[in-house]
Scaffold this active site. Structure first.
Site, PDB file in Angstrom:
ATOM      1  CG  LEU A 201      -2.008  -1.052   1.238  1.00  0.00           C
ATOM      2  CD1 LEU A 201      -2.716  -1.050   2.576  1.00  0.00           C
ATOM      3  CD2 LEU A 201      -3.011  -0.819   0.131  1.00  0.00           C
ATOM      4  CG  LEU A 232      -7.897   2.420   4.609  1.00  0.00           C
ATOM      5  CD1 LEU A 232      -8.539   1.551   5.688  1.00  0.00           C
ATOM      6  CD2 LEU A 232      -8.629   2.233   3.279  1.00  0.00           C
ATOM      7  CG  ASP A 233      -4.494   0.252   5.489  1.00  0.00           C
ATOM      8  OD1 ASP A 233      -4.695  -0.327   6.559  1.00  0.00           O
ATOM      9  OD2 ASP A 233      -4.962  -0.143   4.397  1.00  0.00           O
ATOM     10  CD  GLU A 234      -2.741   7.750   4.597  1.00  0.00           C
ATOM     11  OE1 GLU A 234      -2.676   8.858   5.173  1.00  0.00           O
ATOM     12  OE2 GLU A 234      -3.043   7.619   3.403  1.00  0.00           O
TER      13      GLU A 234
END
Length: 289
Positions: A201, A232-234
């Site tokens: 990602l 998201l995903d951070e």
């Protein structure tokens, strides 16, 4: 005779005398330092410290120790926690249809490698109810259909929050739980929810990321464990690792290697959390290993 053991974690603006004042306080209150680690961040101007100590004066009760340290902490504007080193944090696991991280964490829990209690497993599918039963852990199926309405998602997440409150959960682990959490749930879980994702990602989003990576001929694959946030995903990164791959490996091999890396990285992050080794430093973390 054994003595009560604690783990103190703290952060505050960096200034002279922090270590001296903390160690002096512990000595004054009859405590013996077992190990200690500290870090001063020149960029954020913050100081971080983790101290594992034993309380060897039976005349000083737990409440008195906490009250006295609260006064010191207030004088230095510290963010701090004092945790019982022998208390096992309570962890809720969430999973969908891919079970390698779930299986790995359950094995580590059962074998004593991961000092936690797991009072519940939550899933939006039923694939792993038998695995949960084999560990004698209650399995809660909270389905959420594709394209579910905001009201349905809110109701499902309300059940998750109810389980967290009922079981006095300290940590939520998204062990490949393939649902995007609402901003409200992310806020409720600030600092106590960990997620795992492949490190492709944002290069390889969507379905079958390892197949996408194979098409691009990648030479490294990896995984990232991080705190859950509304981005998201951070969220703040806790741990990462990589594995080398080459042209002779097919997508299935890449997927298998990637899942091994994901399992190990998530297990490390969870272990460091339950050992109170992770401190937030803005959008980053300080991890005392």
């Amino acid at each position: 005779m054994s003595h009560p053991e604690y783990i103190l974690t703290l952060s505050c603006l960096d200034q002279r005398g922090i270590v001296h004042r903390v160690s002096g306080f512990l000595s004054e209150y009859g405590c013996n330092i077992i190990d200690s680690a500290q870090f001063g961040d020149a960029q954020s101007k913050l100081f971080f410290m983790r101290v594992h100590f034993s309380a060897e004066n039976p005349a000083i009760a737990d409440e008195a120790l906490r009250t006295a340290f609260a006064a010191l902490a207030a004088s230095m504007q510290m963010n701090w926690q004092l945790n019982d080193a022998t208390k096992k944090p309570r962890m809720l696991l969430m999973v969908s249809k891919i079970g390698h991280c779930l299986n790995d964490l359950l094995f580590r829990y059962k074998s004593g490698l991961l000092p936690v209690e797991i009072p519940a497993i939550v899933s939006n599918h039923t694939d792993f109810y038998q695995l949960a039963a084999s560990y004698n852990i209650p399995f809660h199926h909270l389905p959420l259909k594709t394209g579910a309405s905001p009201e349905a998602k809110q109701a499902q997440e309300a059940r998750v929050l109810e389980l967290i409150a009922t079981h006095d959960i300290d940590l939520v682990v998204l062990a490949r739980y393939m649902q995007i959490l609402s901003p409200e749930l992310c806020t409720a879980l600030t600092g106590k929810a960990i997620n795992i994702h492949h490190s492709f990602l944002p290069s390889f989003k969507g379905a079958k990321p390892y197949y996408q990576a194979h098409e691009r001929g990648v030479k490294l694959i990896g995984a990232t464990a991080h705190f859950v946030t509304g981005d998201l995903d951070e969220g703040p990164i806790i741990e990462q690792d990589v594995a080398r791959v080459d042209h002779a490996m097919n997508p299935e091999t890449l997927t298998a290697i990637g899942r091994d890396v994901e399992s190990v990285v998530l297990a490390r992050a969870v272990k460091w959390f339950v050992e109170h080794r992770i401190l937030l430093n803005g959008h980053k973390t300080v991890v005392f290993k």
